[in-house]
Design an enzyme around this catalytic site. Structure first.
Site, PDB file in Angstrom:
ATOM      1  N   TYR A  47      13.717  31.372   5.479  1.00 32.15           N
ATOM      2  CA  TYR A  47      12.621  32.205   5.970  1.00 32.15           C
ATOM      3  C   TYR A  47      12.854  32.680   7.400  1.00 32.15           C
ATOM      4  O   TYR A  47      13.252  31.899   8.266  1.00 32.15           O
ATOM      5  CB  TYR A  47      11.307  31.415   5.926  1.00 32.15           C
TER       6      TYR A  47
ATOM      7  N   LYS B  37       0.847  -1.200   0.000  1.00 32.89           N
ATOM      8  CA  LYS B  37       0.000   0.000   0.000  1.00 32.89           C
ATOM      9  C   LYS B  37       0.884   1.251   0.000  1.00 32.89           C
ATOM     10  O   LYS B  37       2.108   1.153   0.172  1.00 32.89           O
ATOM     11  CB  LYS B  37      -0.905  -0.022   1.235  1.00 32.89           C
TER      12      LYS B  37
HETATM   13  C1  PLP Z   1      -0.451  -2.142   6.583  1.00 27.10           C
HETATM   14  C2  PLP Z   1      -1.019  -3.454   6.982  1.00 27.10           C
HETATM   15  C3  PLP Z   1      -0.182  -4.571   7.153  1.00 27.10           C
HETATM   16  C4  PLP Z   1       1.323  -4.505   7.046  1.00 27.10           C
HETATM   17  O1  PLP Z   1       1.816  -3.741   8.125  1.00 27.10           O
HETATM   18  P1  PLP Z   1       3.384  -3.720   8.500  1.00 27.10           P
HETATM   19  O2  PLP Z   1       3.405  -3.242   9.899  1.00 27.10           O
HETATM   20  O3  PLP Z   1       4.039  -2.755   7.580  1.00 27.10           O
HETATM   21  O4  PLP Z   1       3.885  -5.103   8.329  1.00 27.10           O
HETATM   22  C5  PLP Z   1      -0.783  -5.781   7.447  1.00 27.10           C
HETATM   23  N1  PLP Z   1      -2.125  -5.884   7.584  1.00 27.10           N
HETATM   24  C6  PLP Z   1      -2.953  -4.828   7.458  1.00 27.10           C
HETATM   25  C7  PLP Z   1      -4.424  -5.014   7.626  1.00 27.10           C
HETATM   26  C8  PLP Z   1      -2.424  -3.577   7.167  1.00 27.10           C
HETATM   27  O5  PLP Z   1      -3.256  -2.526   7.033  1.00 27.10           O
END
Ligand code: PLP
Length: 365
Positions: A257, A38
Site C-alpha cells: 500500500y 488465560k
Molecule cells: C495473568 C495473571 C497471572 C499470571 O501472570 P504472568 O505475569 O504471566 O505470570 C497471575 N495472576 C493474575 C491475577 C493474573 O491476572
C-alpha cells in the site's frame, strides 16, 4: 489432520511439561502451582495444552474470564478451574453449576454468589481478592472481607492478591497489607486453605511471598521475566509460514500500500501469508524480519491484514514454498518473543496473547 494453512503456531508440549517441572522444583512440594492459561493459553491454545499441565501437577487451571473457563469445562468435565477476573452476579448460577472456582471482589458480588448457591442447594467455591494497592479488583476493607467470608452459600477456599511490581518497598507493603487481612480473617475463625500473591516474576524474585500457592503464566510458556532469579525454562512456541510467491522487482519500484517502501536496488521480494489479522504487529514495518534458510529477511512495505512481504535478496537460494520463521527461540537468526516485544514496543505476553485464532496450533512433543 491436513493443515489448511501454511501459517501455524507450533507448540512444544514437552517444553511446557519441563517448564512446569522446573517451576514445581523451584517452589518445592509445599507450594501448589496454578498455571495461568488465560487468553487462549497465552496464544498456545488452552484446551490443547491443558492435559500436559494436568500431567505435570497443576493444582488448578486459571483463566481470566468465565467464557474461557467454560471452554475448558466442556473439554475437561472434572478438572479444578479458577476464574481470576470478575464474573458478574447474573452469571453466578452457571459458574456454580459448572464447579468453577470464582474470585470475589466485594460484598455485593459475594451476596449474589451466595444467594445463587443457596437457590441451587450448592456451595459456591470462591477465593477472596484483596486490593493491596493495584486498584484493579478486590477490597482491603477487613470488615467487608469478613462479611463476605461469612455468607452461608460460600465455600471460601482461599484468598489472594496481586503485586504491582513497582519496587521492593512497594511490593513488601502490598504483601504486609495482604497478610494483615489474612491474619484478621483467621483470627475470626475463617479457614483459608490457599493464600497466594506471586505471579511468574514474583515467584522467582520473592520466594518469601510464595505462601502455599503461586500463579505462573508466562513462565510456564518459557518466557522468563525475573529481575533477579533465574530458571532455565524453554520458550515453547514458534510461529512459521511458507513463502507463497517470489517477485523480482527493479530498483525504484514500490511494494504494498502507498508504495511506502521502494526498492533501493533490484530486489527479490517474497510474499508470506501472515498479517495483522493473525496477530502479527502492524507496527513491525521497517523493523521486523522473518528467517528463511537461516537468513534474516527484513519485511518491506506496509504489513497487510493477511500477508506481508520480505526482502530475499540476501537469501538467493530461497524458493517459493520455503519455510519462513516468524517467531523462533532466537537461535539460527530467528526472532525471539522478547526481541519481537522490544521491536513492537510492547511486552512478551502481548506478542503471544495477540496471536489470533486463524493460525492452526500444531502440538509437538
Ligand atoms: C495473568 C495473571 C497471572 C499470571 O501472570 P504472568 O505475569 O504471566 O505470570 C497471575 N495472576 C493474575 C491475577 C493474573 O491476572
Amino acid at each position: 489432520m491436513e493443515l489448511l494453512r501454511d501459517t501455524i503456531l507450533k507448540v512444544d508440549l514437552g517444553k511446557i511439561g519441563r517448564n512446569m517441572d522446573k517451576i514445581r522444583g523451584m517452589v518445592g512440594p509445599d507450594v501448589a502451582v496454578m498455571p495461568v492459561i488465560k487468553a487462549n493459553g497465552y496464544g498456545c491454545g488452552a484446551v490443547g495444552i491443558a492435559p500436559t499441565l494436568m500431567e505435570h501437577g497443576a493444582a488448578y487451571l486459571a483463566v481470566a474470564a468465565l467464557n474461557e473457563a467454560m471452554e475448558l469445562r466442556e473439554a475437561y468435565p472434572d478438572y479444578p478451574l479458577f476464574v481470576l477476573g470478575f464474573t458478574p452476579g447474573r452469571l453466578a448460577e452457571i459458574t456454580i453449576e459448572n464447579r468453577i472456582t470464582q474470585t470475589l471482589v466485594n460484598l455485593s458480588q459475594a451476596k449474589a454468589f451466595s444467594d445463587a448457591a443457596l437457590a441451587l442447594g450448592m456451595k459456591a467455591k470462591v477465593h477472596l481478592k484483596v486490593d493491596t494497592g493495584f486498584h484493579r479488583l478486590g477490597t482491603a476493607d477487613k470488615e467487608e472481607l469478613l462479611a463476605m467470608a461469612q455468607l452461608p452459600g460460600l465455600d471460601v477456599e482461599g484468598i489472594f492478591s496481586h503485586l504491582a511490581l513497582a519496587g521492593e518497598e512497594e511490593d513488601e507493603a502490598q504483601f504486609r497489607l495482604f497478610m494483615e487481612c489474612v491474619d484478621y480473617l483467621e483470627a475470626r475463625g475463617v479457614s483459608l486453605r490457599y493464600k497466594h500473591i506471586d505471579d511468574s516474576i514474583s515467584l522467582g524474585d520473592y520466594p518469601q511471598y510464595r505462601l502455599n500457592m503461586v500463579r505462573p503464566g508466562a513462565l510456564v510458556f518459557g518466557l522468563l521475566g525475573f529481575h533477579k532469579a533465574t530458571l532455565d525454562v524453554e520458550q515453547c512456541m514458534s510461529m512459521e509460514s511458507r513463502i507463497s510467491q517470489i517477485h523480482e522487482i527493479k530498483a525504484g519500484e514500490g511494494v504494498s500500500y502507498d508504495y511506502l517502501w521502494r526498492a533501493p536496488r533490484d530486489t527479490r521480494v517474497g510474499t508470506v501469508p501472515v498479517g495483522y489479522a493473525d496477530g502479527y504487529p502492524r507496527n513491525m514495518r521497517d523493523k521486523g524480519y522473518l528467517t528463511v534458510r537461516g537468513v534474516k529477511c527484513p519485511t518491506v512495505g506496509v504489513l497487510c491484514m493477511d500477508q506481508l512481504m520480505i526482502d530475499l535478496t540476501d537469501c538467493p537460494d530461497a524458493q517459493e514454498g520455503d519455510v519462513a520463521i516468524i517467531y523462533g527461540d532466537g537461535s539460527g537468526n530467528t526472532m525471539s518473543i522478547p526481541e519481537a516485544a522490544q521491536l513492537a514496543g510492547t511486552n512478551k505476553n502481548e506478542i503471544i496473547a495477540r496471536i489470533l485464532a486463524r493460525p492452526p496450533r500444531v502440538y509437538v512433543k
